[in-house]
Design an enzyme around this catalytic site. Structure first.
Site, mmCIF file in Angstrom:
data_model
loop_
_atom_site.group_PDB
_atom_site.id
_atom_site.type_symbol
_atom_site.label_atom_id
_atom_site.label_comp_id
_atom_site.label_asym_id
_atom_site.label_seq_id
_atom_site.Cartn_x
_atom_site.Cartn_y
_atom_site.Cartn_z
ATOM 1 N N GLU A 180 -4.479 4.336 2.104
ATOM 2 C CA GLU A 180 -4.491 2.941 2.780
ATOM 3 C C GLU A 180 -3.825 3.116 4.261
ATOM 4 O O GLU A 180 -4.063 2.296 5.419
ATOM 5 C CB GLU A 180 -3.925 1.838 2.128
ATOM 6 C CG GLU A 180 -5.086 1.446 0.760
ATOM 7 C CD GLU A 180 -4.872 2.266 -0.313
ATOM 8 O OE1 GLU A 180 -4.018 3.220 -0.050
ATOM 9 O OE2 GLU A 180 -5.510 2.011 -1.341
ATOM 10 N N GLN A 199 -0.905 -3.547 -11.004
ATOM 11 C CA GLN A 199 -1.096 -3.577 -9.586
ATOM 12 C C GLN A 199 -0.877 -4.887 -8.998
ATOM 13 O O GLN A 199 -1.472 -5.210 -7.752
ATOM 14 C CB GLN A 199 -2.515 -3.283 -9.437
ATOM 15 C CG GLN A 199 -3.026 -1.622 -9.888
ATOM 16 C CD GLN A 199 -3.977 -0.841 -9.245
ATOM 17 O OE1 GLN A 199 -4.980 -1.658 -9.067
ATOM 18 N NE2 GLN A 199 -3.717 0.227 -8.874
ATOM 19 N N LYS A 231 -8.171 -11.854 -7.006
ATOM 20 C CA LYS A 231 -9.512 -11.644 -7.221
ATOM 21 C C LYS A 231 -10.272 -12.804 -8.067
ATOM 22 O O LYS A 231 -11.483 -13.043 -7.487
ATOM 23 C CB LYS A 231 -9.237 -10.668 -8.531
ATOM 24 C CG LYS A 231 -10.639 -9.970 -8.808
ATOM 25 C CD LYS A 231 -10.347 -8.779 -9.988
ATOM 26 C CE LYS A 231 -11.386 -8.135 -10.295
ATOM 27 N NZ LYS A 231 -11.403 -7.081 -11.252
ATOM 28 N N MET A 249 11.617 17.117 17.272
ATOM 29 C CA MET A 249 12.415 16.265 17.796
ATOM 30 C C MET A 249 13.743 16.152 17.279
ATOM 31 O O MET A 249 14.892 16.051 17.625
ATOM 32 C CB MET A 249 11.794 14.803 18.197
ATOM 33 C CG MET A 249 12.808 13.670 18.900
ATOM 34 S SD MET A 249 12.939 14.550 20.588
ATOM 35 C CE MET A 249 11.745 13.588 21.618
#
Lengths: 164, 562
Positions: free
Chosen positions: B50, B113, B162, B475
């Protein structure tokens, strides 16, 4: 120089808005001295009053950051000279000693407070005033024995035609 | 009004916003929406993580100037978006993120979840909201696009439980949305512009600093006009790169911790500094107290809260950068002023430019990064799009890769997100399939999101990845080399992976050029054949990015060597 200031603002009366406001203060490291919230005449809106200790640069930033929030409708830093600011506090005072009872009643009277409840050993008083007055009441009453207290935080309105 | 499910209303709302592409990953809590997308013409570009989806939406937004859309499921899907959301928001990129959520009656129960993504994302979004009924969805989607793409652009998150996706209700699609508390004021105040004009017309050593706001408001033409009228050197922040063509005579390069000598010194000596659409980030200002100490600062910005936040201004112009520059330009047209004195000032620009010209490098068996940047520029058409990763590769790109137009150079400026450049390049390619897109990467950054090679290949979105490979988090290593007595810790990456084989494993091409010529040929071929190619450029792990302003120092104290 850091000074105590009052910021008033109107917000959408929706769940989560208080969280977002306090989250903004936390995230930017602004210290809240007190915050009070309640609905206004239009039930879709709430009015929040925040008291903060900050210098004037930070105060401007707080106002600008609040103003940027989608849920904040209007925000204003209140001018203390043109504002009436009040706070209410409840005190539970230990009055098992008759002397203490007498003295606390005298204090409450002096501060134009109300006695809301009397028990054999305790009383509950309400004192309303500007925050400094409440601080003063606390200072004077502490020696008697404040068992418990609760302050509402400052709420304020501007004088005359001025409004948010 | 028609009856439909929340999921259907969601897809139709996106179509009404003229969205064409969604970047995302599917999942349990967005199944109803997936099922509606199956039945729609919206293109779904599937990321492999994601975070990649959010960066793709961000890259799409920056390249196109339109809202980028990403979608993820609840819980881990939503938290995986977080880095992408924060990156887009701090760089003012218009991105809308949609997350699935557990059903309303399970919210707060620590359901499977479930994550409080509204709470999690509150301080990294411009605005977020959760819908409670299907009929709220059209308004929510429209609001999200509106808030993300107006005023100072940013990221908006909409959380979609949902059961709200499944439920059927009478749906109305609003023509307009408005918020009592969200008023965008684009028009700058006339008096503010008058004052700015007075200051500018009396300037003897003017410098213009352009930030990302110039690009966001499409004000590049006005910026160039202003610079030419005032005969003022222009420096850009990282976000502003491309706002002025890098080959313009008045262009002084990037200012800041890794600024060019000419930019840092001119800003330090300016008497009037016109800052347009920039927010004085610490990477741009270096030590605040020593930033442009003699200058009267004029700050043009759409976000009032940025004014006087870090640097005290003399005059502020609040509003859209393009309108503000236009307004000042038209006032300048009616103002008598003399730029002949600016000849001396321009001579200084030339002097510093020569003095700080990057040395021609040779005699090192490794390819040198600045050289690779210049070769890449030669191999690419002017209109090519370039994204960068973060760290040394980013600063070499900023210093040595010339951008000629706005919206051709993109980098994660505010958050400095390693792994941003590659998925952002994929998003940019989705927005502009007609032009080549290159990610200038380091080996460390590329490893953070390389799994999106699968998306390049499967979705036919060819991107060239130039890996400046020094087997180091370069870096951080540079700081350890310069400021921590070469005590390397947590920076040595070794020789894994083999980037050529990695590319091949995904079905892309991988090459490892030995010389600059081979490198240039590889780029030209990838561009010509429009293929996804990973080019592994082995560079010296000891190479530093210079100039550099050491931490705690002012802009003018720049180092040009170790």
């Amino acid at each position: 120089m850091a000074q105590l200031s009052t910021i008033a603002f109107l917000v959408e009366n929706k769940p989560g808005v208080l969280f977002k406001v306090s989250n903004l203060f936390r995230r930017r490291g602004y210290n809240i001295e007190s915050i009070s919230v309640g609905p206004v005449e239009n039930p879709e809106l709430s009015r929040m009053t925040v008291s903060v200790k900050a210098d004037s640069r930070i105060l401007n930033q707080i106002v600008d950051q609040l103003d940027k929030m989608v849920e904040v409708i209007k925000v204003k830093r209140l001018d203390p000279m043109r504002t009436v600011a009040r706070e209410m506090a409840l005190f539970k005072i230990d009055t098992s000693d008759p002397m203490a009872r007498e003295e606390s009643l005298r204090h409450v009277n002096n501060y134009h407070g109300l006695i809301l409840n009397i028990d054999p050993d305790f009383l509950i008083a309400e004192v309303t005033g500007d925050p400094a007055t409440i601080d003063e009441f606390i200072e004077k009453t502490s020696p008697i024995g404040i068992e418990e207290m609760s302050r509402t935080g400052v709420t304020a309105l501007e004088k005359g035609r001025l409004k948010l | 009004m028609v009856e439909m499910s929340g999921a259907r209303a969601f897809v139709e709302s996106l179509e009404r916003q003229k969205a064409e592409i969604i970047f995302g990953v599917s999942g349990g809590a967005i199944l109803p929406i997936c099922d509606e997308l199956w039945n729609s013409d919206l293109r779904f570009i599937m990321a492999r993580h994601e975070q990649g989806a959010a960066h793709m939406a961000d890259g799409f937004a920056r390249a196109s100037g339109r809202v980028g859309v990403c979608l993820a499921t609840s819980g881990p899907g939503a938290t995986n978006l977080v880095t992408g959301i924060a990156t887009a928001n701090i760089d003012s990129s218009p991105v809308v993120a949609f997350t699935g959520q557990v059903p309303l009656n399970m919210i707060g129960t620590d359901a499977f979840q479930e994550v409080d993504i509204i709470g999690v994302s509150a301080s990294i979004t411009k605005f977020n909201l959760q819908v409670r009924r299907p009929s709220e969805i059209p308004q929510a989607v429209k609001s999200a696009f509106y808030v993300a793409s107006t005023g100072r652009h940013g990221c908006v998150l909409v959380d979609l439980p949902k059961d709200v996706q499944i439920a059927v209700e009478e749906i109305e699609f609003p023509e307009e949305v408005s918020f009592r508390g969200y008023n965008i004021n684009l028009e700058p105040d006339g008096r503010e512009m008058d004052w700015a004009t007075t200051l500018l017309s009396n300037a003897k050593r003017p410098v213009i600093m352009a930030g990302g706001g110039v690009i966001a408001s499409n004000a590049s033409a006005e910026l160039v006009k202003m610079a030419e009228l005032l005969v003022a050197p222009v420096t850009t922040t990282l976000m502003g790169k491309g706002a002025m063509p890098c080959d313009h005579q008045l262009f002084a390069g990037q200012c800041g911790m890794h600024g060019t000598g000419e930019a840092n010194l001119l800003v330090s000596e300016a008497d009037v500094l016109l800052v347009v659409g920039a927010r004085f980030s610490d990477r741009t200002t270096a030590k605040l107290e020593e930033f442009s100490p003699g200058a009267k600062v004029i700050h043009i910005d759409i976000d009032r809260s940025e004014v006087d936040k870090n640097i005290e201004t003399v005059t502020r112009v609040i509003g859209d950068a393009k309108l503000a520059l236009e307004g000042i330009l038209s006032r300048m047209a009616n103002t008598r002023f003399d730029t002949s004195r600016n000849g001396e000032w321009l001579k200084k620009l030339e002097k510093f430019r020569k003095q700080y010209a990057p040395p021609e490098l040779s005699g090192n068996p490794h390819m040198r990064a600045p050289e690779v940047m210049r070769a890449l520029r030669r191999a690419l058409p002017r209109e090519a799009l370039v994204t960068t990763e973060v760290g040394q590769c980013q600063m070499w790109s900023a210093l040595y890769f010339d951008a000629y137009a706005p919206r051709t150079f993109f980098s994660s400026g505010g958050l400095g997100t390693m792994g941003w450049g590659f998925p952002a390049a994929i998003g940019a390619k989705a927005a502009r399939p007609d032009v080549p897109v290159v990610d200038i990467a380091g080996d460390g950054s590329f490893c953070m999101t390389e799994n999106n090679l699968a998306t390049c290949v499967e979705e036919n979105l060819p991107v060239v990845v130039v890996v400046l490979n020094n087997r180091m988090l370069g870096m951080v290593a540079q700081w350890q080399r310069l400021f921590y007595g070469r005590r390397y810790f947590g920076v040595e990456l070794g020789n894994s992976p083999d980037f050529v084989k990695l590319a091949e494993a995904y079905g892309a091409e991988g090459v490892r050029p030995e010389t600059i010529d081979e490198f240039e040929r590889a780029v030209r071929r990838a561009v010509k054949d429009d293929v996804t190619m990973v080019i592994d450029v082995q560079i010296d792990p000891e190479e530093n990015v210079f100039p550099m302003v050491p931490p705690g120092k002012g802009l003018k104290d720049l180092l040009v060597e170790a």
